[in-house]
Design an enzyme around this catalytic site. Structure first.
Site, PDB file in Angstrom:
ATOM      1  N   GLU A  72       0.818  -1.218   0.000  1.00  0.00           N
ATOM      2  CA  GLU A  72       0.000   0.000   0.000  1.00  0.00           C
ATOM      3  C   GLU A  72       0.854   1.272   0.000  1.00  0.00           C
ATOM      4  O   GLU A  72       0.316   2.374   0.091  1.00  0.00           O
ATOM      5  CB  GLU A  72      -0.952  -0.026   1.198  1.00  0.00           C
ATOM      6  CG  GLU A  72      -1.902  -1.218   1.120  1.00  0.00           C
ATOM      7  CD  GLU A  72      -3.082  -1.123   2.055  1.00  0.00           C
ATOM      8  OE1 GLU A  72      -4.201  -0.958   1.562  1.00  0.00           O
ATOM      9  OE2 GLU A  72      -2.884  -1.215   3.277  1.00  0.00           O
ATOM     10  N   HIS A  92      -6.986  -0.051   9.518  1.00  0.00           N
ATOM     11  CA  HIS A  92      -8.310  -0.640   9.323  1.00  0.00           C
ATOM     12  C   HIS A  92      -8.999  -0.650  10.695  1.00  0.00           C
ATOM     13  O   HIS A  92      -9.507  -1.674  11.128  1.00  0.00           O
ATOM     14  CB  HIS A  92      -8.198  -2.077   8.799  1.00  0.00           C
ATOM     15  CG  HIS A  92      -7.373  -2.228   7.563  1.00  0.00           C
ATOM     16  ND1 HIS A  92      -6.902  -3.439   7.116  1.00  0.00           N
ATOM     17  CD2 HIS A  92      -6.943  -1.305   6.657  1.00  0.00           C
ATOM     18  CE1 HIS A  92      -6.202  -3.269   5.996  1.00  0.00           C
ATOM     19  NE2 HIS A  92      -6.214  -1.985   5.698  1.00  0.00           N
ATOM     20  N   TYR A 117     -14.206  19.231  17.506  1.00  0.00           N
ATOM     21  CA  TYR A 117     -12.801  18.836  17.362  1.00  0.00           C
ATOM     22  C   TYR A 117     -12.506  18.212  16.008  1.00  0.00           C
ATOM     23  O   TYR A 117     -11.430  18.404  15.452  1.00  0.00           O
ATOM     24  CB  TYR A 117     -12.396  17.920  18.522  1.00  0.00           C
ATOM     25  CG  TYR A 117     -12.680  18.612  19.814  1.00  0.00           C
ATOM     26  CD1 TYR A 117     -11.834  19.643  20.242  1.00  0.00           C
ATOM     27  CD2 TYR A 117     -13.818  18.339  20.550  1.00  0.00           C
ATOM     28  CE1 TYR A 117     -12.128  20.355  21.393  1.00  0.00           C
ATOM     29  CE2 TYR A 117     -14.114  19.041  21.700  1.00  0.00           C
ATOM     30  CZ  TYR A 117     -13.267  20.054  22.123  1.00  0.00           C
ATOM     31  OH  TYR A 117     -13.568  20.761  23.237  1.00  0.00           O
ATOM     32  N   HIS A 157     -12.669  -0.359   3.317  1.00  0.00           N
ATOM     33  CA  HIS A 157     -11.253  -0.662   3.553  1.00  0.00           C
ATOM     34  C   HIS A 157     -10.741  -0.059   4.861  1.00  0.00           C
ATOM     35  O   HIS A 157     -10.407  -0.790   5.792  1.00  0.00           O
ATOM     36  CB  HIS A 157     -10.462  -0.173   2.329  1.00  0.00           C
ATOM     37  CG  HIS A 157      -8.999  -0.433   2.366  1.00  0.00           C
ATOM     38  ND1 HIS A 157      -8.203  -0.389   1.248  1.00  0.00           N
ATOM     39  CD2 HIS A 157      -8.157  -0.732   3.395  1.00  0.00           C
ATOM     40  CE1 HIS A 157      -6.956  -0.666   1.570  1.00  0.00           C
ATOM     41  NE2 HIS A 157      -6.895  -0.874   2.873  1.00  0.00           N
TER      42      HIS A 157
HETATM   43 ZN   LIG Z   1      -5.230  -1.204   4.021  1.00  0.00          ZN
END
Ligand SMILES: [Zn+2]
Length: 206
Positions: A72, A92, A117, A157
């Site tokens: 990634e 995740h 916030y 995801h």
């Molecule tokens: Zn990921």
């Protein structure tokens, strides 16, 4: 480099201990200088990173030192190339990932603010459409919005958060995870959302 590497390892331990990262999910990176970054290796657990195995890469994604990086890592590089961010956290985590699985999210801002916030720390959080993990499309879409956003939700995801430092990115991540938790706790209730006047007042101060 050693100091930033140690900070990345401490961050990984903190995220793992607090159950924001489980198994080998999630990846982290930090900008070393204008030409290189340090990232977490593929299939590593964030709870047990080792300094000599962190992946040092140039801005083209070529490995300079350490283990092979997470698949990634292209979207981390997209953030560094297109913004002044110095740290990227991708997780995740339970509540933000649950949020990412909902249909009909506002693609411009996935978390309608209920507390100040989230507005002050993160601003608007765009949705990146679903692509297979590691797809270059995630990097391409993040590149378009990296400069004026601090966080992105990847559909079905997880989340990507960027900061001027590791600490800054962590603060934003924790605020967002808590906000996503509030979203689910409050679901179905008669919520007073912050209105546009509340939000513009917060943006003025920041
Ligand atoms: Zn990921």
């Amino acid at each position: 480099m050693i100091q930033l590497g140690e900070q990345l390892i401490e961050l990984g331990k903190f995220l793992h201990k607090n159950q924001y990262a489980k198994g080998s999910a999630g990846n982290l990176s930090v900008r070393l200088d204008s030409e290189s970054i340090l990232a977490t290796p593929t299939n590593s657990s964030l709870g047990s990173l080792q300094i000599d195995r962190l992946s040092k890469l140039n801005m083209n994604g070529e490995l300079i030192d350490g283990d092979r990086p997470s698949k990634e890592v292209p979207f981390h590089l997209a953030v560094y190339e297109n913004s002044d961010a110095n740290a990227v956290i991708h997780l995740h985590s339970t509540f933000l990932t649950a949020l990412s699985c909902l249909k009909d999210l506002d693609p411009e801002n996935v978390l309608r603010p209920v507390t100040p916030y989230v507005v002050m720390k993160a601003g608007e959080i765009p949705l990146i459409p679903y692509y297979k993990p590691g797809s270059v499309m995630i990097a391409k879409d993040i590149a378009k919005v990296a400069d004026d956003h601090r966080a992105f939700l990847l559909a079905n995801h997880g989340v990507v958060v960027t900061g001027s430092s590791i600490e800054h990115a962590l603060q934003i991540f924790e605020e967002l995870e808590e906000s996503a938790k509030l979203f689910f706790i409050l679901k179905g209730m008669n919520i007073r959302y912050l209105d546009s006047k509340d939000i513009s007042e917060l943006k003025m101060k920041s």
